[in-house]
Enzyme design. Structure first.
Site, PDB file in Angstrom:
ATOM      1  N   ASP A  94      19.843  44.787 -23.594  1.00 46.16           N
ATOM      2  CA  ASP A  94      19.334  45.995 -23.401  1.00 46.16           C
ATOM      3  C   ASP A  94      17.765  45.746 -23.230  1.00 46.16           C
ATOM      4  OD1 ASP A  94      18.531  45.016 -25.938  1.00 46.16           O
ATOM      5  OD2 ASP A  94      18.675  46.839 -26.768  1.00 46.16           O
ATOM      6  N   GLU A  95      17.268  44.859 -22.850  1.00 46.30           N
ATOM      7  CA  GLU A  95      16.038  44.568 -22.705  1.00 46.30           C
ATOM      8  C   GLU A  95      15.788  43.534 -21.521  1.00 46.30           C
ATOM      9  OE1 GLU A  95      11.806  44.084 -25.372  1.00 46.30           O
ATOM     10  OE2 GLU A  95      13.895  43.479 -26.101  1.00 46.30           O
TER      11      GLU A  95
END
Length: 345
Positions: A94-95
């Protein structure tokens, strides 16, 4: 991404929207893997024991993680990134860091690129993302957390030093809880406090990390975005409902964990030479043991055998074991070229 796992669950199940949701195990020694923003209002955070989370929020809804779903969404988002720059360094599902110097769409502004990417993520996945835009990785990371959820924060070169000065040092990349506590004992609570320290003082108290902290206090960071950043290890661990003591029980769990790790290794078609065993006891003391081979570990059976050998070196166990983990490191692709020998000039 904003509360990624929990947001995916709320997107896919309308009944969860607007409610406090925790992704993770709901009983015994389960932990929270992710919490929705509704749950975070109760002080619930990732890695918190599920029992603690339930006490803080009796109405908390626990959902089992679906990593296949999270990976699918992550792949969608990375495909969006690839439309804007080839220089993407994923940190997790997610990053990621993006270096948009090579502006594939000719947009001409890092901020405009961030705005467009966030809009596409919302349109194509139904989820929100927050972005930090700045001139180095350190500031971009700090900025990405500044206006969550669904926020954008831009830190220009002129703003960088003042932005850093007003933040607590515990938010800085590379300043973990132990270092933050040591800094607090030395009177260093904010970026401004850190900037007031001389390089000699920081080197004396923090050794080789001193120059790094000296730079951070001045909003200086030389780390590059590396699209080819190598993964250093692959592993898995598990926390048990009840403490384990007998060799038979421990080996049985290690066998299961080894199977999980080896499936990930096979999936990525890589190999490694170092096996590391992690043991957490009932009093939360952690012990690790490692063994390196002259060549790659050939198969799952050998991987498990090394893990069991390391485990037996810790027997008998005076205290029960609440967690076991196995990791393979020293990774390389199977077709990697052999290292070249250096020659004198």
């Amino acid at each position: 991404m904003d509360a990624f796992y929990a947001s995916v669950e709320q997107r896919d199940d309308p009944a969860l929207r607007g409610k406090p949701v925790a992704v993770g195990g709901s009983s015994g020694r389960g932990v929270v893997a992710a919490a929705s923003y509704e749950a975070r209002r109760f002080g619930i955070r990732s890695a918190m024991p599920s029992a603690t989370a339930r006490r803080r929020c009796p109405g908390l809804i626990f959902v089992k993680p679906r990593f296949d779903a999270y990976r699918a969404v992550s792949n969608q988002i990375r495909a969006i990134f690839a439309d804007y720059t080839p220089h993407v360094e994923p940190l997790s599902l997610d990053e990621a860091y993006l270096d948009v110097t090579e502006d594939l769409r000719g947009i001409g502004s890092a901020t405009a690129i961030a705005v467009e990417i966030r809009a596409r993520i919302r349109a194509e996945t139904g989820l929100t993302a927050s972005a930090g835009v700045s001139y180095n990785k350190f500031l971009a990371k700090l900025a990405s957390d500044q206006n969550k959820p669904d926020g954008l924060c831009v830190v220009t070169p002129r703003q960088g030093p003042a932005f850093v000065a007003g933040l607590p040092v515990k938010r800085f990349h590379g300043v973990g809880p132990v270092t933050a506590a040591k800094m607090a004992r030395l009177g260093i609570e904010t970026g401004a406090d850190l900037r007031a320290c001389s390089l000699e003082f920081l080197q004396r108290n923090f050794g080789s990390s001193g120059p790094y902290y000296h730079d951070l206090a001045r909003a200086i960071c030389h780390r590059q975005v590396r699209a080819d950043r190598e993964r250093k290890s692959i592993g898995a661990e598990d926390t048990f409902m009840n403490d384990l003591k007998t060799e038979a029980d421990l080996v049985a769990e290690l066998d299961r964990i080894a199977a999980t790790v080896w499936s990930r290794i096979a999936e990525r078609s890589i190999s490694g030479r170092t096996v590391t065993l992690k043991v957490k006891f009932q009093d939360f003391r952690i012990v690790t043991r490692a063994r390196s081979l002259p060549a790659a570990v050939p198969d799952r059976e050998q991987f498990l055998a090394i893990g069991v050998s390391l485990l037996r070196g810790l027997l008998p166990m005076e205290k029960g074991v609440r967690l076991l983990g196995l990791t393979l490191s020293g990774l390389e692709a199977p077709d990697a070229a052999p290292p070249q020998l250096g020659l004198p000039i």
